[in-house]
Enzyme design. Structure first.
Site, short mmCIF file in Angstrom:
data_model
loop_
_atom_site.label_atom_id
_atom_site.label_comp_id
_atom_site.label_asym_id
_atom_site.label_seq_id
_atom_site.Cartn_x
_atom_site.Cartn_y
_atom_site.Cartn_z
N LYS A 137 -43.89 -19.73 36.88
CA LYS A 137 -42.90 -20.79 36.68
C LYS A 137 -41.82 -20.65 37.76
CE LYS A 137 -43.46 -21.65 31.77
NZ LYS A 137 -43.99 -23.02 31.92
N ARG A 174 -52.49 -23.18 24.78
CA ARG A 174 -53.71 -23.76 24.20
C ARG A 174 -54.85 -22.75 24.17
NH1 ARG A 174 -53.80 -28.38 28.74
NH2 ARG A 174 -51.57 -28.00 28.53
N1 BES Z 1 -44.54 -23.08 27.31
C1 BES Z 1 -44.88 -24.10 28.22
C2 BES Z 1 -44.41 -25.48 27.77
C3 BES Z 1 -42.95 -25.72 27.76
C4 BES Z 1 -42.33 -26.33 28.81
C5 BES Z 1 -42.20 -25.41 26.66
C6 BES Z 1 -41.00 -26.59 28.79
C7 BES Z 1 -40.85 -25.67 26.62
C8 BES Z 1 -40.25 -26.28 27.68
C9 BES Z 1 -46.39 -24.16 28.40
O1 BES Z 1 -47.06 -22.97 28.28
C10 BES Z 1 -46.62 -24.65 29.78
O2 BES Z 1 -46.27 -23.96 30.69
N2 BES Z 1 -47.21 -25.82 29.90
C11 BES Z 1 -47.46 -26.39 31.16
C12 BES Z 1 -48.83 -27.00 31.10
C13 BES Z 1 -49.34 -27.46 32.43
C14 BES Z 1 -49.60 -26.29 33.33
C15 BES Z 1 -50.58 -28.25 32.19
C16 BES Z 1 -46.42 -27.46 31.42
O3 BES Z 1 -46.06 -28.18 30.50
O4 BES Z 1 -45.94 -27.54 32.55
MG MG Z 2 -47.11 -21.92 30.15
#
Ligand code: BES
Ligand code: MG
Ligand code: ZN
Length: 491
Positions: free
Chosen positions: A269, A345
């Site tokens: 991230k 997921r």
């Molecule tokens: N934990 C995150 C989702 C999230 C994002 C929660 C912002 C709270 C605030 C999840 O694991 C994630 O990183 N999802 C990605 C998915 C993508 C790589 C398809 C996302 O939403 O960017």
């Molecule tokens: Mg994630």
């Protein structure tokens, strides 16, 4: 926190802070209700001088320092004909938040028009308590701080024998969820989460099973374990069971995403993705454990309820999963991990398979699953998907009773193409557009199609940066109230 009702003659009452609500019409006659503190003729002069008119949300603080009362906080309710319980709840919340550090006890006097049923009173009690919540655990000066201990109601004599037990159980569940979500990732680890679950089990007599890594391996949980591989901390698969003593009429499984930290993995991230907030990536499991705590105390009849959390961290080291790896979930399906940040997921794939094998009538999963749901619905509304219309209806009813906003999203089958892989049965990540929908479609691959299922994406609602309604800024505990209400509605 304690709730009490003052039952004696009001002339004998005294206190520190009194919160007094009035409508914007015939103010003078409403002041008769607190003539046990001050002569209404004197009070109306003070009120007029400060231009207080009882308009919605208007607040007036009066310092008294007489023997009976230190501070009188008068708040406006607007028109008696248009007032809604939600309004009263958020006005009370706002005032309570400002007094929470000052007083150990506050008192509330509402107009009798607002006190019609036990349910109404309980909703005020609930919002008073949840808005008074304060988290001083990580503050070294915490012992010097005053905290609110008691909320007293002055005019509930009509409902003298009202019980607040269930309200209290529910609030304890919400508060547990908030504490878990707000705890930093070096404090709330997967192990710590399993310890919290064990406490709930001991307190309320639930069965508990904690599967260690090798047991998860034996069950073939390759998806969950792939996520956990890059962390120095052992994953924990948590399974609590609450069985009522009466014959079981329905079996339910509640599943929560339990990432105690989500760095993104090798798809790290970066930039504006708020890596430092990813302690709250266990918001789904916090809601599930909060519901377990509340329901463990409420003990609903005729139900067998399973609470399931696959807890781990998504980190980076030499053994971490590579972007591009192909892994196998416990239901035998193979997954190409084209993005290590779509890890929730993967953990849910094995948790849902496990839940499905218990053969429940319905499964609800909650997860901080996608940034896409935040883009779609913002921070006040969570999205849900379901394969069953009754489930949709019941969840909407429960969430609106609980005061948690929830909006149905489509299980758009045509978007399944986005998850096609050249090498495995599917990829874990689809295109950017409709990202929260492909996430839901991915989850649908991991349980028996005959089971009623709903998935709630709480990525936007589990945390608030500012005070919001009955929630002080920070973790909201979103989901506990809806889950508990949904179960209570089965009575
Ligand atoms: N934990 C995150 C989702 C999230 C994002 C929660 C912002 C709270 C605030 C999840 O694991 C994630 O990183 N999802 C990605 C998915 C993508 C790589 C398809 C996302 O939403 O960017
Ligand atoms: Mg994630
Ligand atoms: Zn995540």
């Amino acid at each position: 926190m304690q709730f009490s009702i003052f039952k004696k003659n009001l002339d004998n009452w005294q206190g520190n802070s009194l919160i007094f609500g009035i409508f914007d019409e015939e103010i003078e006659s409403q002041l008769e209700n607190i003539k046990f503190i001050i002569d209404p003729k004197i009070l109306i002069k003070k009120i007029n001088k400060k231009k207080f008119k009882g308009e919605k949300g208007q607040i007036l603080n009066l310092e008294f320092l007489n023997q009976k009362l230190e501070t009188l906080i008068i708040f406006g309710l607007g028109k008696s004909t248009t007032i809604e319980i939600n309004d009263v709840q958020s006005y009370l919340a706002k005032i309570i938040r400002t007094t929470v550090d000052k007083d150990e006890k506050i008192s509330i006097l509402l107009p009798s028009e607002l006190i019609n049923s036990k349910e109404e009173i309980r909703s005020y009690v609930e919002s008073a308590r949840l808005s008074a919540y304060k988290d001083n655990r990580f503050n070294s000066k915490r012992d010097e701080k005053k905290i609110l201990q008691e909320i007293e109601f002055l005019n509930l004599n009509k409902f003298e024998n009202i019980s607040f037990d269930e309200t209290e159980y529910l609030c304890e569940g919400v508060e547990l969820a908030r504490r878990l979500v707000a705890a930093p990732p070096n404090s709330l680890t997967p192990l710590e989460m399993s310890i919290e679950a064990t406490k709930i089990a001991k307190e309320h007599g639930l069965e508990i099973k904690i599967l260690e890594k090798n047991e998860c391996e034996d069950l073939g949980m390759g998806a969950f374990l792939a996520v956990a591989k890059g962390s120095d901390l052992e994953p924990k698969f948590i399974h609590l069971t609450l069985k009522s003593k009466s014959p079981i009429k329905e079996k339910i499984a509640l599943v929560g995403k339990g990432l105690t930290f989500d760095s993104g993995g090798y798809n790290l991230k970066v930039g504006a993705s708020q890596i430092e907030m990813m302690k709250y990536d266990m918001g789904g499991s916090a809601a599930v454990l909060g519901a377990a705590k509340a329901l463990g105390a409420i003990k609903p009849d005729g139900l067998e309820i399973h609470f399931i959390v696959a807890a781990c961290e998504n980190m980076i080291n030499g053994s971490a999963v590579h972007p591009g790896d192909v892994i196998k979930a416990s239901n035998g399906k193979t997954i190409e991990i084209n993005n290590t940040d779509a890890e929730g997921r993967l953990t849910l794939a094995d948790a849902l398979t496990y839940a499905s094998n218990l053969k429940p009538d319905s499964i609800i999963d909650l997860a901080t699953l996608t940034g896409a749901i935040v883009v779609a619905l913002g921070n006040d509304v969570a999205g849900f998907w379901t394969n069953n219309n009754m489930m949709a209806k019941d969840l909407k009813t429960a969430s609106s009773q609980a005061g948690e906003e929830l909006w149905q999203m489509p299980l758009q089958k045509s978007y399944k193409d986005g998850l096609k892989s050249h090498i495995a049965d599917m990829k874990n990540t689809g295109p950017r557009a409709g990202g929260s929908i492909t996430a839901a479609l991915f989850l649908e691959e991991f349980f028996d199609k005959n089971i009623k299922w709903a998935h709630i994406d709480i990525a936007g609602t589990c945390w608030t940066d500012k005070n919001k309604g009955i929630h002080p800024s920070g973790a909201t505990g979103y989901g506990v109230k809806t889950l508990v209400q949904w179960i209570k509605n089965k009575r």
